[in-house]
Motif scaffolding. Sequence first.
Motif, PDB file in Angstrom:
ATOM      1  N   LEU A   1       0.809  -1.225   0.000  1.00 45.64           N
ATOM      2  CA  LEU A   1       0.000   0.000   0.000  1.00 45.64           C
ATOM      3  C   LEU A   1       0.841   1.273   0.000  1.00 45.64           C
ATOM      4  O   LEU A   1       0.292   2.372   0.060  1.00 45.64           O
ATOM      5  CB  LEU A   1      -0.920   0.006   1.238  1.00 45.64           C
ATOM      6  N   ARG A   2       2.147   1.149  -0.088  1.00 47.06           N
ATOM      7  CA  ARG A   2       3.016   2.317   0.096  1.00 47.06           C
ATOM      8  C   ARG A   2       2.832   3.376  -0.986  1.00 47.06           C
ATOM      9  O   ARG A   2       3.070   4.563  -0.746  1.00 47.06           O
ATOM     10  CB  ARG A   2       4.481   1.890   0.144  1.00 47.06           C
ATOM     11  N   ASP A   3       2.390   2.984  -2.182  1.00 49.94           N
ATOM     12  CA  ASP A   3       2.254   3.948  -3.283  1.00 49.94           C
ATOM     13  C   ASP A   3       0.844   4.517  -3.408  1.00 49.94           C
ATOM     14  O   ASP A   3       0.534   5.200  -4.386  1.00 49.94           O
ATOM     15  CB  ASP A   3       2.650   3.289  -4.606  1.00 49.94           C
ATOM     16  N   GLY A   4      -0.026   4.220  -2.465  1.00 52.55           N
ATOM     17  CA  GLY A   4      -1.380   4.744  -2.510  1.00 52.55           C
ATOM     18  C   GLY A   4      -2.340   3.918  -3.321  1.00 52.55           C
ATOM     19  O   GLY A   4      -3.480   4.360  -3.562  1.00 52.55           O
ATOM     20  N   GLY A   5      -1.918   2.721  -3.746  1.00 52.19           N
ATOM     21  CA  GLY A   5      -2.808   1.856  -4.519  1.00 52.19           C
ATOM     22  C   GLY A   5      -3.645   0.963  -3.625  1.00 52.19           C
ATOM     23  O   GLY A   5      -3.651   1.093  -2.396  1.00 52.19           O
ATOM     24  N   ASP A   6      -4.361   0.019  -4.269  1.00 55.74           N
ATOM     25  CA  ASP A   6      -5.240  -0.852  -3.501  1.00 55.74           C
ATOM     26  C   ASP A   6      -4.590  -2.174  -3.108  1.00 55.74           C
ATOM     27  O   ASP A   6      -5.201  -2.990  -2.415  1.00 55.74           O
ATOM     28  CB  ASP A   6      -6.530  -1.130  -4.277  1.00 55.74           C
ATOM     29  N   GLY A   7      -3.358  -2.411  -3.542  1.00 52.65           N
ATOM     30  CA  GLY A   7      -2.628  -3.599  -3.124  1.00 52.65           C
ATOM     31  C   GLY A   7      -2.949  -4.861  -3.898  1.00 52.65           C
ATOM     32  O   GLY A   7      -2.222  -5.851  -3.788  1.00 52.65           O
ATOM     33  N   GLY A   8      -4.035  -4.887  -4.641  1.00 51.63           N
ATOM     34  CA  GLY A   8      -4.398  -6.063  -5.421  1.00 51.63           C
ATOM     35  C   GLY A   8      -4.755  -7.262  -4.555  1.00 51.63           C
ATOM     36  O   GLY A   8      -4.963  -7.148  -3.339  1.00 51.63           O
ATOM     37  N   LEU A   9      -4.801  -8.419  -5.176  1.00 50.56           N
ATOM     38  CA  LEU A   9      -5.179  -9.640  -4.470  1.00 50.56           C
ATOM     39  C   LEU A   9      -4.160 -10.034  -3.415  1.00 50.56           C
ATOM     40  O   LEU A   9      -4.504 -10.679  -2.417  1.00 50.56           O
ATOM     41  CB  LEU A   9      -5.362 -10.779  -5.479  1.00 50.56           C
ATOM     42  N   TRP A  10      -2.883  -9.690  -3.627  1.00 45.59           N
ATOM     43  CA  TRP A  10      -1.860 -10.027  -2.646  1.00 45.59           C
ATOM     44  C   TRP A  10      -2.161  -9.405  -1.284  1.00 45.59           C
ATOM     45  O   TRP A  10      -1.770  -9.944  -0.247  1.00 45.59           O
ATOM     46  CB  TRP A  10      -0.495  -9.567  -3.124  1.00 45.59           C
ATOM     47  N   LEU A  11      -2.855  -8.273  -1.288  1.00 42.80           N
ATOM     48  CA  LEU A  11      -3.154  -7.605  -0.023  1.00 42.80           C
ATOM     49  C   LEU A  11      -4.015  -8.487   0.882  1.00 42.80           C
ATOM     50  O   LEU A  11      -3.805  -8.534   2.101  1.00 42.80           O
ATOM     51  CB  LEU A  11      -3.869  -6.277  -0.289  1.00 42.80           C
ATOM     52  N   TYR A  12      -4.968  -9.191   0.281  1.00 39.28           N
ATOM     53  CA  TYR A  12      -5.837 -10.041   1.090  1.00 39.28           C
ATOM     54  C   TYR A  12      -5.066 -11.220   1.676  1.00 39.28           C
ATOM     55  O   TYR A  12      -5.344 -11.672   2.792  1.00 39.28           O
ATOM     56  CB  TYR A  12      -7.026 -10.519   0.254  1.00 39.28           C
TER      57      TYR A  12
ATOM     58  N   LEU B   1       0.611   9.698  12.229  1.00 45.06           N
ATOM     59  CA  LEU B   1       0.257  11.099  12.034  1.00 45.06           C
ATOM     60  C   LEU B   1       1.494  11.986  11.940  1.00 45.06           C
ATOM     61  O   LEU B   1       1.520  12.953  11.171  1.00 45.06           O
ATOM     62  CB  LEU B   1      -0.659  11.563  13.167  1.00 45.06           C
ATOM     63  N   ASN B   2       2.523  11.670  12.720  1.00 50.77           N
ATOM     64  CA  ASN B   2       3.749  12.461  12.657  1.00 50.77           C
ATOM     65  C   ASN B   2       4.447  12.288  11.308  1.00 50.77           C
ATOM     66  O   ASN B   2       4.952  13.247  10.734  1.00 50.77           O
ATOM     67  CB  ASN B   2       4.697  12.059  13.790  1.00 50.77           C
ATOM     68  N   ARG B   3       4.480  11.070  10.798  1.00 53.27           N
ATOM     69  CA  ARG B   3       5.088  10.834   9.487  1.00 53.27           C
ATOM     70  C   ARG B   3       4.275  11.523   8.388  1.00 53.27           C
ATOM     71  O   ARG B   3       4.834  12.080   7.443  1.00 53.27           O
ATOM     72  CB  ARG B   3       5.164   9.333   9.195  1.00 53.27           C
ATOM     73  N   LEU B   4       2.964  11.494   8.527  1.00 54.91           N
ATOM     74  CA  LEU B   4       2.106  12.139   7.542  1.00 54.91           C
ATOM     75  C   LEU B   4       2.354  13.645   7.522  1.00 54.91           C
ATOM     76  O   LEU B   4       2.473  14.272   6.461  1.00 54.91           O
ATOM     77  CB  LEU B   4       0.648  11.850   7.864  1.00 54.91           C
ATOM     78  N   GLU B   5       2.462  14.216   8.723  1.00 55.77           N
ATOM     79  CA  GLU B   5       2.687  15.661   8.829  1.00 55.77           C
ATOM     80  C   GLU B   5       4.061  16.040   8.297  1.00 55.77           C
ATOM     81  O   GLU B   5       4.232  17.081   7.639  1.00 55.77           O
ATOM     82  CB  GLU B   5       2.550  16.095  10.288  1.00 55.77           C
TER      83      GLU B   5
ATOM     84  N   SER C   1      -1.747  14.899   2.970  1.00 54.57           N
ATOM     85  CA  SER C   1      -2.633  13.833   3.441  1.00 54.57           C
ATOM     86  C   SER C   1      -3.174  13.020   2.273  1.00 54.57           C
ATOM     87  O   SER C   1      -4.182  12.341   2.401  1.00 54.57           O
ATOM     88  CB  SER C   1      -3.797  14.433   4.234  1.00 54.57           C
ATOM     89  N   GLY C   2      -2.506  13.097   1.125  1.00 49.55           N
ATOM     90  CA  GLY C   2      -2.959  12.348  -0.034  1.00 49.55           C
ATOM     91  C   GLY C   2      -2.657  10.870   0.108  1.00 49.55           C
ATOM     92  O   GLY C   2      -2.034  10.415   1.065  1.00 49.55           O
ATOM     93  N   ALA C   3      -3.065  10.122  -0.905  1.00 49.22           N
ATOM     94  CA  ALA C   3      -2.910   8.670  -0.859  1.00 49.22           C
ATOM     95  C   ALA C   3      -1.440   8.262  -0.791  1.00 49.22           C
ATOM     96  O   ALA C   3      -1.075   7.345  -0.053  1.00 49.22           O
ATOM     97  CB  ALA C   3      -3.578   8.035  -2.075  1.00 49.22           C
ATOM     98  N   TYR C   4      -0.562   8.967  -1.557  1.00 50.53           N
ATOM     99  CA  TYR C   4       0.849   8.576  -1.551  1.00 50.53           C
ATOM    100  C   TYR C   4       1.493   8.857  -0.195  1.00 50.53           C
ATOM    101  O   TYR C   4       2.193   8.002   0.360  1.00 50.53           O
ATOM    102  CB  TYR C   4       1.607   9.323  -2.653  1.00 50.53           C
ATOM    103  N   SER C   5       1.274  10.060   0.350  1.00 49.28           N
ATOM    104  CA  SER C   5       1.844  10.395   1.657  1.00 49.28           C
ATOM    105  C   SER C   5       1.321   9.470   2.744  1.00 49.28           C
ATOM    106  O   SER C   5       2.066   9.019   3.618  1.00 49.28           O
ATOM    107  CB  SER C   5       1.520  11.857   2.004  1.00 49.28           C
ATOM    108  N   SER C   6       0.021   9.170   2.685  1.00 51.68           N
ATOM    109  CA  SER C   6      -0.570   8.280   3.665  1.00 51.68           C
ATOM    110  C   SER C   6       0.015   6.872   3.542  1.00 51.68           C
ATOM    111  O   SER C   6       0.303   6.213   4.552  1.00 51.68           O
ATOM    112  CB  SER C   6      -2.092   8.236   3.472  1.00 51.68           C
ATOM    113  N   GLY C   7       0.220   6.406   2.313  1.00 53.29           N
ATOM    114  CA  GLY C   7       0.813   5.089   2.112  1.00 53.29           C
ATOM    115  C   GLY C   7       2.232   5.016   2.630  1.00 53.29           C
ATOM    116  O   GLY C   7       2.652   4.001   3.200  1.00 53.29           O
ATOM    117  N   SER C   8       2.984   6.094   2.455  1.00 54.63           N
ATOM    118  CA  SER C   8       4.359   6.138   2.956  1.00 54.63           C
ATOM    119  C   SER C   8       4.384   6.095   4.486  1.00 54.63           C
ATOM    120  O   SER C   8       5.208   5.395   5.093  1.00 54.63           O
ATOM    121  CB  SER C   8       5.053   7.398   2.445  1.00 54.63           C
ATOM    122  N   ALA C   9       3.457   6.836   5.126  1.00 54.49           N
ATOM    123  CA  ALA C   9       3.372   6.816   6.587  1.00 54.49           C
ATOM    124  C   ALA C   9       2.952   5.437   7.083  1.00 54.49           C
ATOM    125  O   ALA C   9       3.447   4.937   8.100  1.00 54.49           O
ATOM    126  CB  ALA C   9       2.379   7.879   7.058  1.00 54.49           C
TER     127      ALA C   9
END
Length: 488
Positions: A378-389, A446-450, A455-463
């Motif tokens: 999920l680090r790039d803001g995507g949905d992770g695909g089937l591997w995520l499940y 939250l600290n990493r996000l800030e 607060s976009g998908a990429y920043s959130s995924g990185s946090a």
Amino acid sequence: MTTTTSPAPAGSTPAPSKAPGTDNRRGRFLAVVLAAQFMALLDVFIVNVAAPTIRTELHASGAGLQLVIAGYTITYAVLLITGARLGDRLGHRRMYLVGLAVFTVASLACGLARGAGELTAFRLLQGAGSAVLIPQVLSLIQRNFVGEARVKALGAYSAVLATGAAAGQVLGGVLVSADLFGTGWRPVFLVNVPVGVVLLLLAVRVLPRDDAAERAAGRARGLDLPGLVLLGAAVSLFTVPLVLGEEEGWPLWSWLSLTAAALLFALFCAYESRLARRGGAPLVAPRVLRTPGMGLAVFRVTAVMAANAGFLFVLTLHVQGGLGHSALRAGLTFAPTAAVFGLVGLTWRRWPQAVQGALIPGGFALTAVSTAAVGLLLRDGGDGGLWLYGAFVGVGAGLSLGFGPTLTRALATVRAEDAADASGLLATVTQLGQLTGVACFGALFLNRLESQGGSGAYSSGSALLVCCYALSAVAVLGAVSGLVRMPR
């Protein structure tokens, strides 16, 4: 690590099962006590998704909304040990009924509250009811089930404990979205009322009556009021900054409170040790703390609950805040983890004897790998695909293997007369582990996000990735502890 899965209290003759003899009757007994456990646990999480609606309709301030959400958790955590001791003195069946009744009435009051102040007060009362109710569940299981029946009951208990968090978010999303009869957020509390009433009626019929000799023994031990005050103050000072500190920006008072909590806890331990040496009745019997493997069990339960709660919390923040999905979709995201946790918790004891000794370290290792995989997917803001499940399944299975065998084997060596002490201790550790996980990993997210300025998908995924690495580190510590053999 012991490989036995048929616990019997060490040093004492196992208490005969007081649950009525037939399997159907025993099943109803277990269903009633665990249903109440599930309902009370559900309420820790169900209100989270209703928070925005509550704030709008009741015109609550930010601090007021925090207290509505956290009030339940604060009184719940502070009074758990007290609830366990009251069960020992007054009877576990009686206090189960009292706690359930208080929780049900408070839920009705919450659903009818006209302002944020009223809702906060009734949430505090709800938490107090849960604190009386929840310790009785483990005590009733410990006193009324022996051998393989106890192992199965504890497996069901573990499954309920795990699925409550995810189910709370899912049910909360469904009820708020449905807006039944224009009631908005109120059904998240009112749903407890009919369930609570039914459980009260069933419990009166199904639960065995308290043993007079056990109550007399509990009363003879005394209540240790100084110990209750010291522990209550220490837990309060620890809990309040954990639930409010992040929102307030971790002001000076939060750090002073945590420092004072550590000092009071040290004072509590010194007082309890002195009381035991003088022949008094400490709040938690020293022999419970000296039970073989109890220290390891406390560490592992704390690690599992912190990882579980922290994972759910930061993933919720990412799915709802970073990806912009609804509360219902966020809740459904956790369904694979919760379902597998429950399934593994109910079946691990049937696995081959050859692998039993490796379940705990293997479970923590699986958790470490799976949480890291979630972060990477999920680090790039995507949905992770089937591997995520697949990664979600690994998290659920790993946490369940870390928790279920630990709890079962720790309680296997606890004397029947110490069931209340062990129940209160492990219930408190479970709650404090969850609070610590939410506070620490939530703050990290939250600290990493800030720090990334967005607060976009990429920043959130990185946090989220950073948090998942930290969760993996906690799981690695659990795996190392799992290599230590718990005495038989």
